[in-house]
Motif scaffolding. Structure first.
Motif, PDB file in Angstrom:
ATOM      1  N   PRO A 137      43.251  19.952  -2.840  1.00 41.28           N
ATOM      2  CA  PRO A 137      43.788  19.713  -4.188  1.00 41.28           C
ATOM      3  C   PRO A 137      43.562  20.913  -5.100  1.00 41.28           C
ATOM      4  CG  PRO A 137      41.779  18.455  -3.834  1.00 41.28           C
ATOM      5  CD  PRO A 137      42.134  19.056  -2.519  1.00 41.28           C
ATOM      6  N   PRO A 138      44.630  21.427  -5.665  1.00 45.55           N
ATOM      7  CA  PRO A 138      44.440  22.542  -6.593  1.00 45.55           C
ATOM      8  C   PRO A 138      43.740  22.069  -7.863  1.00 45.55           C
ATOM      9  CG  PRO A 138      46.718  21.830  -6.609  1.00 45.55           C
ATOM     10  CD  PRO A 138      46.029  21.021  -5.556  1.00 45.55           C
ATOM     11  N   ALA A 139      42.725  22.793  -8.229  1.00 43.96           N
ATOM     12  CA  ALA A 139      41.993  22.404  -9.437  1.00 43.96           C
ATOM     13  C   ALA A 139      42.724  22.953 -10.651  1.00 43.96           C
ATOM     14  CB  ALA A 139      40.577  22.956  -9.385  1.00 43.96           C
ATOM     15  N   LEU A 140      43.435  22.065 -11.300  1.00 42.06           N
ATOM     16  CA  LEU A 140      44.221  22.484 -12.464  1.00 42.06           C
ATOM     17  C   LEU A 140      43.540  22.117 -13.774  1.00 42.06           C
ATOM     18  CD1 LEU A 140      47.786  21.460 -11.221  1.00 42.06           C
ATOM     19  CD2 LEU A 140      46.703  23.706 -11.143  1.00 42.06           C
ATOM     20  N   VAL A 141      42.760  21.069 -13.738  1.00 44.07           N
ATOM     21  CA  VAL A 141      42.086  20.633 -14.965  1.00 44.07           C
ATOM     22  C   VAL A 141      40.610  20.998 -14.850  1.00 44.07           C
ATOM     23  CG1 VAL A 141      41.572  18.688 -16.468  1.00 44.07           C
ATOM     24  CG2 VAL A 141      43.681  18.688 -15.115  1.00 44.07           C
ATOM     25  N   PRO A 142      40.162  21.935 -15.677  1.00 46.82           N
ATOM     26  CA  PRO A 142      38.753  22.330 -15.608  1.00 46.82           C
ATOM     27  C   PRO A 142      37.833  21.118 -15.740  1.00 46.82           C
ATOM     28  CG  PRO A 142      39.966  23.788 -17.045  1.00 46.82           C
ATOM     29  CD  PRO A 142      40.896  22.700 -16.674  1.00 46.82           C
ATOM     30  N   GLU A 143      36.789  21.100 -14.979  1.00 43.87           N
ATOM     31  CA  GLU A 143      35.918  19.927 -14.927  1.00 43.87           C
ATOM     32  C   GLU A 143      35.230  19.614 -16.248  1.00 43.87           C
ATOM     33  OE1 GLU A 143      33.134  20.123 -11.780  1.00 43.87           O
ATOM     34  OE2 GLU A 143      34.645  19.869 -10.208  1.00 43.87           O
ATOM     35  N   ASN A 144      35.066  20.668 -17.029  1.00 44.74           N
ATOM     36  CA  ASN A 144      34.340  20.448 -18.291  1.00 44.74           C
ATOM     37  C   ASN A 144      35.205  19.813 -19.372  1.00 44.74           C
ATOM     38  OD1 ASN A 144      35.929  22.711 -18.434  1.00 44.74           O
ATOM     39  ND2 ASN A 144      34.601  23.720 -19.946  1.00 44.74           N
ATOM     40  N   PRO A 167      53.909  15.458   9.459  1.00 41.01           N
ATOM     41  CA  PRO A 167      53.198  16.701   9.762  1.00 41.01           C
ATOM     42  C   PRO A 167      54.034  17.950   9.505  1.00 41.01           C
ATOM     43  CG  PRO A 167      52.905  15.113  11.519  1.00 41.01           C
ATOM     44  CD  PRO A 167      53.959  14.563  10.612  1.00 41.01           C
ATOM     45  N   VAL A 168      55.320  17.744   9.519  1.00 40.27           N
ATOM     46  CA  VAL A 168      56.211  18.894   9.315  1.00 40.27           C
ATOM     47  C   VAL A 168      56.538  19.073   7.843  1.00 40.27           C
ATOM     48  CG1 VAL A 168      58.415  19.926   9.983  1.00 40.27           C
ATOM     49  CG2 VAL A 168      57.206  18.389  11.561  1.00 40.27           C
ATOM     50  N   THR A 169      56.687  17.959   7.187  1.00 39.07           N
ATOM     51  CA  THR A 169      57.190  18.028   5.806  1.00 39.07           C
ATOM     52  C   THR A 169      56.095  17.704   4.795  1.00 39.07           C
ATOM     53  OG1 THR A 169      57.764  15.715   5.847  1.00 39.07           O
ATOM     54  CG2 THR A 169      59.456  17.260   6.568  1.00 39.07           C
ATOM     55  N   HIS A 170      54.947  18.225   5.010  1.00 41.54           N
ATOM     56  CA  HIS A 170      53.881  17.927   4.060  1.00 41.54           C
ATOM     57  C   HIS A 170      54.332  18.179   2.634  1.00 41.54           C
ATOM     58  CE1 HIS A 170      50.754  17.071   6.848  1.00 41.54           C
ATOM     59  NE2 HIS A 170      50.930  18.223   7.504  1.00 41.54           N
ATOM     60  N   ARG A 171      53.998  17.247   1.792  1.00 45.73           N
ATOM     61  CA  ARG A 171      54.231  17.470   0.347  1.00 45.73           C
ATOM     62  C   ARG A 171      52.951  17.071  -0.378  1.00 45.73           C
ATOM     63  NH1 ARG A 171      58.838  17.733  -2.469  1.00 45.73           N
ATOM     64  NH2 ARG A 171      58.073  16.179  -3.951  1.00 45.73           N
ATOM     65  N   TRP A 172      52.038  17.980  -0.389  1.00 43.12           N
ATOM     66  CA  TRP A 172      50.781  17.706  -1.077  1.00 43.12           C
ATOM     67  C   TRP A 172      50.997  17.883  -2.574  1.00 43.12           C
ATOM     68  CZ3 TRP A 172      46.821  15.589   1.399  1.00 43.12           C
ATOM     69  CH2 TRP A 172      46.795  15.673   2.790  1.00 43.12           C
ATOM     70  N   ARG A 173      50.791  16.838  -3.275  1.00 45.56           N
ATOM     71  CA  ARG A 173      51.062  16.886  -4.721  1.00 45.56           C
ATOM     72  C   ARG A 173      50.034  16.022  -5.457  1.00 45.56           C
ATOM     73  NH1 ARG A 173      54.135  19.914  -2.831  1.00 45.56           N
ATOM     74  NH2 ARG A 173      56.381  20.200  -3.208  1.00 45.56           N
ATOM     75  N   TRP A 174      49.875  16.326  -6.748  1.00 43.64           N
ATOM     76  CA  TRP A 174      49.239  15.374  -7.649  1.00 43.64           C
ATOM     77  C   TRP A 174      50.296  14.370  -8.073  1.00 43.64           C
ATOM     78  CZ3 TRP A 174      44.227  14.971  -8.086  1.00 43.64           C
ATOM     79  CH2 TRP A 174      43.397  16.098  -7.930  1.00 43.64           C
ATOM     80  N   ASN A 180      53.711  15.368  -9.494  1.00 42.12           N
ATOM     81  CA  ASN A 180      53.331  16.520 -10.300  1.00 42.12           C
ATOM     82  C   ASN A 180      52.744  16.148 -11.655  1.00 42.12           C
ATOM     83  OD1 ASN A 180      54.318  18.076  -8.185  1.00 42.12           O
ATOM     84  ND2 ASN A 180      56.389  18.008  -9.049  1.00 42.12           N
ATOM     85  N   ILE A 181      52.078  15.040 -11.676  1.00 48.34           N
ATOM     86  CA  ILE A 181      51.317  14.674 -12.877  1.00 48.34           C
ATOM     87  C   ILE A 181      49.883  15.106 -12.606  1.00 48.34           C
ATOM     88  CG2 ILE A 181      50.606  12.822 -14.411  1.00 48.34           C
ATOM     89  CD1 ILE A 181      53.623  13.255 -14.339  1.00 48.34           C
ATOM     90  N   VAL A 182      49.362  15.913 -13.444  1.00 47.45           N
ATOM     91  CA  VAL A 182      48.032  16.452 -13.160  1.00 47.45           C
ATOM     92  C   VAL A 182      46.955  15.849 -14.057  1.00 47.45           C
ATOM     93  CG1 VAL A 182      48.967  18.597 -12.268  1.00 47.45           C
ATOM     94  CG2 VAL A 182      48.376  18.432 -14.701  1.00 47.45           C
ATOM     95  N   LEU A 183      47.398  15.096 -15.030  1.00 47.14           N
ATOM     96  CA  LEU A 183      46.388  14.514 -15.918  1.00 47.14           C
ATOM     97  C   LEU A 183      46.926  13.245 -16.568  1.00 47.14           C
ATOM     98  CD1 LEU A 183      43.615  14.898 -17.438  1.00 47.14           C
ATOM     99  CD2 LEU A 183      44.965  15.878 -19.276  1.00 47.14           C
ATOM    100  N   LEU A 184      46.099  12.218 -16.560  1.00 44.54           N
ATOM    101  CA  LEU A 184      46.392  11.003 -17.323  1.00 44.54           C
ATOM    102  C   LEU A 184      45.181  10.740 -18.202  1.00 44.54           C
ATOM    103  CD1 LEU A 184      48.054   8.322 -17.780  1.00 44.54           C
ATOM    104  CD2 LEU A 184      46.637   7.328 -15.990  1.00 44.54           C
ATOM    105  N   VAL A 185      45.448  10.542 -19.467  1.00 37.58           N
ATOM    106  CA  VAL A 185      44.355  10.222 -20.390  1.00 37.58           C
ATOM    107  C   VAL A 185      44.689   8.906 -21.086  1.00 37.58           C
ATOM    108  CG1 VAL A 185      43.141  10.898 -22.486  1.00 37.58           C
ATOM    109  CG2 VAL A 185      43.764  12.621 -20.798  1.00 37.58           C
ATOM    110  N   VAL A 186      43.778   7.960 -21.009  1.00 30.85           N
ATOM    111  CA  VAL A 186      43.931   6.696 -21.750  1.00 30.85           C
ATOM    112  C   VAL A 186      42.675   6.541 -22.589  1.00 30.85           C
ATOM    113  CG1 VAL A 186      44.253   4.221 -21.609  1.00 30.85           C
ATOM    114  CG2 VAL A 186      45.261   5.698 -19.867  1.00 30.85           C
TER     115      VAL A 186
END
Lengths: 1244, 343
Positions: free
Chosen positions: B290-297, B177-184, B224-230
């Motif tokens: 979650p920060p929206a970094l990748v546009p949905e479209n 609760p003290v050291t939150h590290r919200w990340r992708w 800090n990976i915000v996108l994976l494409v396969v």
């Protein structure tokens, strides 16, 4: 005053401290810098080394793939694979390889291909001192173990990447020669900076050594495939009254019980891989993903017709290691198989999850599937999923490599080039004919040199017609329609008109065998039908006036009656009829109902002439041309089992049946007039004994002889076969009547349809059988009285192999000869007329008993035989004995004649299925019947040999070796030159001879099938796709086959015969000794078994002979298994395999050709000589040569730097590109591609 | 006359008296110059060091290599088995009336990739907050949980990769609760051989869902990976229709006879990473959202992958988020692609 000393010192020291401090800081900074830099360098080097490791390992695999590609695409050569090596062989008779393509690393790339023709490199590539200090930089052991880390960091187990030494004791068939260990040393192949591969000596300062690779490639087809193998217990169609046969009749494999399908991959046992912690057969079967448990439970339980075991649907093993897990889970964890990881490690060398072999010929052409499939137009109702699976496996591009059948009742439709199926079939046939002209690698000759002219095309037509006729009655449920379904009444069921074609400019007629009867004999019978009287009383003709209840006879001729008229009888009335008998070379279920009849032309030539009064000539008024009813009636199926072989007097039976059904019918082959002959004196009878003196006082008469033409015609009256039969002149005593002994009670035999099959007492007055209709109506036990004791009968019988007669469209009269008693004037009966079930007509030569209980000759007899090469009659000396029906012509003695040549070596005959007599059969697979298993093979009270009840493709047909009973000596252009008793030779131990190595010349007594190219090589053109329980066979490839070329190169001191042990585990060798001649087809308690297990040690030793030291030979085709003698495991051991099979008292002497070849049929389909699956064991190292070393061309072990070291294995698979097209005739199938099934690092 | 500079005595005198203040000052001045130069040099070294060893994207780079390496080992082991006239295979649950009709390609394993979230997302039902693509497949990695199976390097494992937004889960609960590290984060899932569940279902979605359910053993491959494409692709020389126009690929999809039980011959793997400072700023701004970094479209049409990657690059640059794109074509050597459909 002076300055104190300390300040001065202090001041100097301070500077020093400062200076040193600065130096220290600078040093630390520099050290940090250096460390950081070196870390960077190391990190970069590691990354580079990792990448280079991968690249090097990939290069090693690419080299192996390149070697395989190169070896497998050499024009006009064949290739074989073995662990570590591929070899090619050219189009000569030489068994010396044209090149050897090493699949392991050598010091130079050039050394990886050897064209010396010797295999000397094998020894030199692994020198004894490979691990000496002098060669420490030249070799590496690919099987060097690695130790795992155990609990608490203690040393764990030694894990070997390829072969665990424990395998020697825990795996059957793994051996290591004395003085050797499991080491697998191969040479390093160094890589220089510019990419050059070669020895380290090429290194320079400008182009230094940067890496090295070592690899060795295993052949996965030399291992047991855990997805396809399991283990089973043997089953074969019963052939004798032996313990195994009798047991097998009631414990037949249920549908889906693959572990008992003869020759199925499931019978390759996993047991040899796990000698320790022995697993039960059920446990072994439980390891299998798709072979279920149930049914007969490996032969322990009785099965019922139609019984099916539930299909097993477990996952296939994706990798070998998965074998330690079962298919079920408990609480989210996979359940364990009864295989421990340790067992798996020890068996790793002999097991695989991926093995696949190409189904191409030695010259790379696609093989033909030997399973027929309905043509596409009939797909919806005539093709099963199994059929479609086989079609899929045998299709390349748009070309079908399987026979498409269309019309069972036409001799030409299936080859009609104006139809799609006909074009495909014609192309297939033409390809086969063309292949006969191709020079065969390792043999240097062609089949058309051996089978010249039309003989080869004839042979090929026989084969495709045999294929066409398989599975004639597929038991799939409606709306499926079997190929030979017959009409709504069952007529024509399983009947297949032989396929015909023409060959060459002379349009030589070729003919297959179909499933169609041919003529085996023709018997003319003269009988008394009435009497004339001297007191002007009207003649009595019982043919014209039947005396059903015997009252007329009683009133006129009863000797007990004081008013009998014998004293007034002064002449007799004679009539005649002719009985044609037929024979089906295809003897097996399903029952066949022949949609054909017999037409005989020229019977009007049958005449009798009185010897004392030549002016008295009969006119029986036989029709000029007459034909029988259709032979295949439902009743025939019911009564006579109708499964082929000897049909007996079928036209006679057919008419009888019609009569029994109250249908107005007359026997077609009978004269309609009687011939009246006066007695030469009065009838004599004894008033006291009340008997009539025999013979009746009639002077001799002469049969004037004639020639008749017999046509076998289909239901549309198209002639299928024409046979000419000469009935020579003979002089005979007049026919008489039996004594009054027959006049027992005057009861009338039952003529109702329902009672026709019943056994009725034959006690009727003589007048009863003086009427042909009553003879025709004779019931089961009365059938022998179709010929009465007083009749005169004369037969003309086939004098040669009936398969030869069946193979010819036009059969000359020379193939028929008079019965040996034909000219013996004193003999009234000269025939050997037997019904299909073996019951003989009265007076038949031999025994008037069914075959089932007829004694067989066990004592040496002098017999007349047929020269099995030329067909001429020969006299044989004593010392021979064989089964009575081993060939059909009868002889003067009670035993049948035998087919032998001048060297007294016998020809090829088949052991009949069940209690069926041996003879000229073509080994038709047993496709099952709906008859009660207890009665299907024979209605024996004591023996319960059942027929198979439901078969699927892989249970029905194991491999093309089943062609082995097809006649190979047919010369369609000059039929008289045809060689009887010669069938295709697919074993080294025919009755004629024993020959494990193809001889250079055929000497008298030797089977001509041995002549080069030996017959077995034609098997190379065919395969039976394995499509149950799933498609083990896909496009021109089959999984789970085992490579005959087991020699491990270059580590020839390692031996891995495990797969052979697995293969032979459930195999049985049928061997019928002379001592069993009497009982083996006789009802009674079962004799000992004729099926022997295989002496694996001896057999495998024989199999491995090709790889003896100094030999450069290999198995070029899996058909060469037919050269390997299979030794039965017997007590005492078989020490003389030649004598065992051919000696006059040999323990295998009475074994028919089909049974001799049976084990080979079951082996062939599971063998290969070329692999599509390999595992490349690789070790690569990324190297750095010390730059200061002046010797840049020498790798100094322990001094120079090894930056990366990677060990692992790649599984690779060669597969046919999906875009591959069918090649033109004579060209190899291509292109093949490679995929890496898996790769993993060896880092336990 | 005496010389002005009697040398010997002066020397002697100098040796005796030590360094003068001037000397020291000069020395210090020189030292300062040296140290300054050295510090400048060290600063440069430090910069170089940071740019390499402590590259903010080094973790992402390693993760990319790991994903690429494991994907290349994907296996499917297809074979031909009997299907009924609906294309269904016989299974343990099949009724005894199963009627084989024809052969069809079959595999007991599976290979799936595609969008992790959204209507057709593989992980939508899992409750995880994910973005971009994901991939789940089988490879012989030999990963086991028990010592008994050590050395069995060919054992099969199920592997999965996806990008999930989450808090630091490794930290002790009382600290979290003290050291939150919200990340992708790029998550890796490796199912041990002992619990391999791929055989448990005939379709892929339940299998994926069973593996990614809450509490499943996933590990963080990189933060800090915000996108994976396969993206499954045809071989470079194959000009046939796209195998996966919408990034979705399911080798068990009975509705796609072409890809059914086939391993694609090639994959295009792309991974977008952002740096930690940017991530910290985003975390500060968005907290557990979650920060929206990748546009949905973006990343819905495979044909626009290059354009979408460029768009993402532009979008991140505009937001002053340091980022790096990793991408590569990966060959799947186990594939034996055929254009023959199978249903």
């Amino acid at each position: 005053m002076s300055f104190p000393f300390r300040p001065r010192l202090s001041r100097d020291g301070f500077v020093l401290v400062v200076a040193l401090g600065v130096l220290a800081v600078m040093t630390l900074l520099l050290l940090a810098l250096m460390q950081g830099a070196s870390h960077q360098v190391r990190s970069a080097e590691n990354d580079a080394a990792f990448a280079q490791e991968k690249m090097l390992a990939d290069s090693a695999v690419a080299l192996v793939i390149g070697q395989i590609q190169q070896a497998s695409t050499q024009p006009n050569q064949t290739w074989i694979s073995q662990p570590g090596l591929l070899r090619t062989y050219g189009l000569t008779a030489s068994r010396t390889p044209t090149a050897s393509y090493k699949l392991y690393s050598t010091a130079t790339l050039a050394e990886m291909t050897d064209t010396s023709g010797t295999l000397g490199f094998i020894a030199s590539d692994v020198p004894a001192d490979w691990n000496s200090s002098a060669k420490i930089n030249l070799y590496t052991d690919l099987n060097a173990p690695q130790q795992t880390t155990g609990l608490m960091g203690l040393p764990g187990n030694l894990i070997y990447p390829v072969l665990d030494p424990e395998a020697v004791t825990s795996v059957e068939g793994v051996k290591i020669d004395a003085g050797h260990s499991v080491e697998m040393p191969v040479q390093w192949l160094y890589q220089l900076q510019d990419g050059t591969l070669g020895p380290a000596s090429g290194g320079t300062k400008a182009n230094p050594i940067v890496g090295r690779m070592a690899f060795w490639t295993d052949d996965e087809t030399c291992k047991i495939n855990i997805n396809t193998a399991a283990g089973g217990s043997p089953w074969n169609t019963p052939h004798a009254n032996s313990t195994d046969d009798v047991a097998w009749s009631t414990t037949q494999p249920a549908s889906g019980e693959f572990s008992r399908y003869p020759g199925h991959a499931a019978l390759v046992s996993l047991a040899p891989a796990f000698l320790t912690g022995t697993l039960s057969p059920q446990q072994l079967l439980g390891l299998s993903p798709r072979y279920g448990w149930g049914g007969s439970e490996l032969g322990a339980k009785t099965t019922t017709p139609g019984q099916t075991i539930p299909a097993k649907t477990d996952r296939l093993y994706g990798s070998l290691d998965e074998l330690c897990f079962g298919a079920t889970t408990s609480s989210g964890q996979r359940d364990a198989n009864p295989i421990t990881p340790a067992q798996l490690e020890q068996a790793r060398f002999v097991l695989t999850a991926h093995s696949n072999a190409p189904e191409t010929t030695m010259l790379g052409e696609p093989r033909f599937a030997i399973w027929p499939v309905a043509d596409a137009a009939q797909d919806s109702t005539r093709t099963t999923a199994d059929d479609r699976a086989i079609a899929s496996a045998a299709t390349v591009g748009t070309r079908d490599y399987f026979f498409q059948r269309h019309n069972a009742l036409s001799a030409t439709d299936d080859l009609d080039n104006s139809t799609a199926w006909g074009q495909s079939n014609t192309q297939l046939f033409n390809d086969l004919v063309t292949r006969g002209g191709l020079t065969l690698p390792g043999y240097g000759t062609t089949f058309t040199q051996k089978y010249s002219g039309a003989k080869w095309p004839q042979l090929m037509l026989e084969i495709i017609d045999y294929i066409r006729g398989l599975n004639a009655i597929d038991p799939s449920p409606a709306p499926f329609v079997p190929y030979a379904a017959g009409d709504s009444t069952g007529l024509g069921r399983a009947f297949i008109v032989p396929l015909t074609a023409t060959y060459g400019t002379g349009a030589t007629a070729l003919r297959g065998l179909g499933r169609c009867p041919t003529l085996s004999s023709l018997t003319v019978v003269f009988y008394v039908c009435g009497f004339g009287f001297d007191d002007k009383a009207p003649d009595i003709d019982y043919e014209a006036t039947p005396d059903l209840d015997g009252s007329d006879w009683k009133s006129r001729f009863d000797l007990q009656s004081p008013t009998n008229r014998w004293s007034h009888v002064n002449s007799e009335l004679i009539r005649a009829f002719v009985v044609p008998c037929t024979f089906h070379p295809g003897c097996a279920y399903p029952e066949v109902s022949d949609a054909c009849d017999i037409e005989i032309d020229g019977l009007n030539g049958i005449q009798l002439q009185s010897v004392p009064d030549p002016t008295k000539v009969s006119d029986f008024q036989f029709p000029t041309s007459t034909n029988s009813a259709l032979l295949g009636t439902p009743r025939k199926v019911l009564l006579d089992r109708a499964w082929g072989g000897n049909d007996g007097p079928v036209p006679w039976r057919a008419t009888g049946e019609l009569l029994a059904q109250q249908t107005t019918s007359t026997y077609p082959f009978a004269g309609v007039n009687s011939f009246k002959l006066p007695f030469s004196s009065s009838i004599q009878y004894s008033p006291t004994s009340k008997t009539l003196a025999q013979p009746l006082p009639i002077p001799s008469i002469t049969f004037t002889g004639t020639t008749v033409t017999v046509h076998i015609r289909d239901a549309g009256q198209n002639t299928l076969q024409t046979l000419t039969v000469n009935l020579p002149t003979f002089t005979m005593p007049a026919p008489g009547i039996d004594q009054e002994g027959d006049h027992a009670d005057g009861s009338t035999p039952d003529t109702s349809s329902s009672g026709w099959n019943a056994i009725k007492a034959p006690f009727v007055p003589p007048s009863y059988y003086m009427n042909l209709r009553n003879r025709l109506l004779a019931t089961q036990r009365s059938r022998p009285f179709m010929i009465q004791p007083g009749d005169i009968s004369r037969s003309v019988e086939a004098n040669t192999d009936l398969r030869v007669i069946a193979s010819l469209a036009t059969v000359p009269a020379t193939f028929f000869s008079p019965h040996p008693h034909y000219l013996i004037q004193g003999d009234s009966a000269a025939h050997n007329l037997r019904f299909a079930d073996g019951m003989s007509a009265w007076g038949a030569t031999g025994f008037n008993q069914p075959i089932k209980s007829a004694p067989y000759a066990t004592n040496p007899t002098t017999a007349t035989g047929t020269e099995w090469i030329t067909g001429n009659s020969i006299s044989l000396g004593g010392g021979w004995s064989t089964s009575a029906a081993c060939s059909t012509p009868t002889t003067a003695s009670a035993s049948a004649s035998v087919a032998m040549d001048s060297a007294q070596t016998p020809g090829d005959w088949d052991t009949g299925p069940g209690f069926s007599p041996d003879g000229a059969q073509i080994n038709l697979p047993d496709a099952g019947t709906s008859l009660d298993p207890d009665t299907a093979y024979f209605s024996l009270a004591s023996g319960k040999i059942g027929a198979t009840t439901r078969f699927s493709p892989n249970a029905l047909v194991a491999s093309p070796v089943i062609f082995g009973s097809l006649p190979a000596g047919i010369d369609p252009a000059t039929s008289m030159n045809s060689e009887p008793w010669r069938t295709l030779l697919f074993c080294p131990n025919p009755a004629a001879n024993f020959c494990a190595t193809p001889p250079t010349a055929i000497t008298p007594g030797m089977h001509p099938g041995f002549a080069t190219p030996p017959d077995y090589l034609l098997l190379d053109n065919f395969w039976m796709p394995v499509i149950e329980p799933y498609a083990l066979s896909t496009c021109m490839a089959t999984a789970g086959k085992i490579n005959l070329n087991e020699q491990i190169a270059p580590f020839t001191y390692l031996h891995r015969d495990t797969a052979f042990y697995a293969l032979l585990d459930s195999l049985r060798i049928p061997a019928i000794p002379v001592s069993m001649a009497n009982p083996y087809k006789t009802a009674g308690p079962a004799i000992g078994s004729i099926w022997q297990p295989v002496d694996k040690e001896t057999t495998i030793a024989a199999l491995d002979k090709r790889f003896a030291a100094g030999s450069v030979d290999a198995y070029l085709s899996e058909s060469e298994i037919c050269t390997v003698p299979l030794t039965p495991l017997m007590s005492p051991p078989v020490t003389d395999p030649v004598g065992f099979w051919t000696g006059s008292n040999g323990a295998g002497r009475l074994t028919g050709d089909n049974l001799r070849e049976l084990p080979y049929a079951q082996l062939y389909g599971r063998l290969t000589t070329r692999s599509n699956s390999y595992t490349v064991h690789v070790r690569v190292q990324v190297l750095k040569k010390l730059s200061g070393d002046p010797q840049q061309n020498v790798w100094k072990e322990g001094t120079d730097l090894v930056l990366g070291d990677w060990r692992g294995a790649y599984e690779i698979e060669r597969y046919l590109d999906s875009a591959a097209k069918a090649p033109t005739a004579g060209q190899p199938l291509s292109p093949y591609r490679f995929r890496i099934v898996s790769s993993h690092r060896f880092a336990p | 006359m005496r010389t002005f500079f009697p040398r010997r005595p002066r020397l002697k005198q100098a040796a005796g008296r030590g360094f003068s203040l001037l000397e020291v000052l000069v020395t210090l001045a020189l030292l300062l110059i040296v140290l300054t130069t050295l510090m400048q040099f060290m600063s440069n070294v430090d910069q170089v060091w940071k740019s390499t060893a402590t590259d903010p994207f080094a973790e992402a780079a390693n993760a990319f290599e790991t994903v690429a390496h494991h994907l290349a080992g994907a296996t499917l082991e297809p074979y031909q088995d009997y299907a009924d006239n609906t294309g269904a295979f016989r299974s343990a649950a099949s009724p005894v009336t199963f009627t084989p009709d024809h052969l069809a390609r079959r595999s007991d394993l599976t290979f799936v990739c595609g969008s992790s979230s959204g209507a057709n997302g593989w992980l939508t039902a899992s409750g995880r907050v994910t973005t971009g693509g994901c991939a789940f497949f089988i490879a012989p990695r030999g990963y086991t949980q028990t010592n008994a199976h050590l050395g069995l390097d060919h054992l099969l494992n199920a592997l999965g990769y996806f990008v999930e937004f989450s808090d630091e889960t490794d930290a002790p609960a009382f600290i979290l609760p003290v050291t939150h590290r919200w990340r992708w984060r790029l998550k890796q899932l490796v199912q041990p051989s002992e619990s391999l569940a791929v055989y448990g279902s005939a379709t892929s979605l339940p299998w994926v869902q069973s593996m990614v359910q809450t509490g499943a053993p996933t590990s963080v491959l990189a933060e800090n990976i915000v996108l994976l494409v396969v993206l499954p692709e045809r071989a470079a020389t194959d000009t046939g229709a796209a195998l996966s126009p919408d990034f979705h690929y399911d080798s068990r999809d009975a509705g796609n006879p072409l890809t059914r039980h086939q391993l694609p011959p090639r994959l295009r793997l792309a991974l977008m990473a952002i740096d930690e400072p940017s991530a910290q700023i985003l975390a500060a701004q968005n907290g557990s959202q979650p920060p929206a970094l990748v546009p949905e479209n973006l990343f819905t049409v495979a044909a626009q992958l290059d354009a979408d990657l460029a768009s993402l690059d532009v979008a991140l640059t505009a937001r002053k988020i340091q980022h790096r794109l990793f991408q590569r074509e990966i060959l799947l050597p186990a594939a034996a692609w055929t254009d023959t459909p199978s249903s």
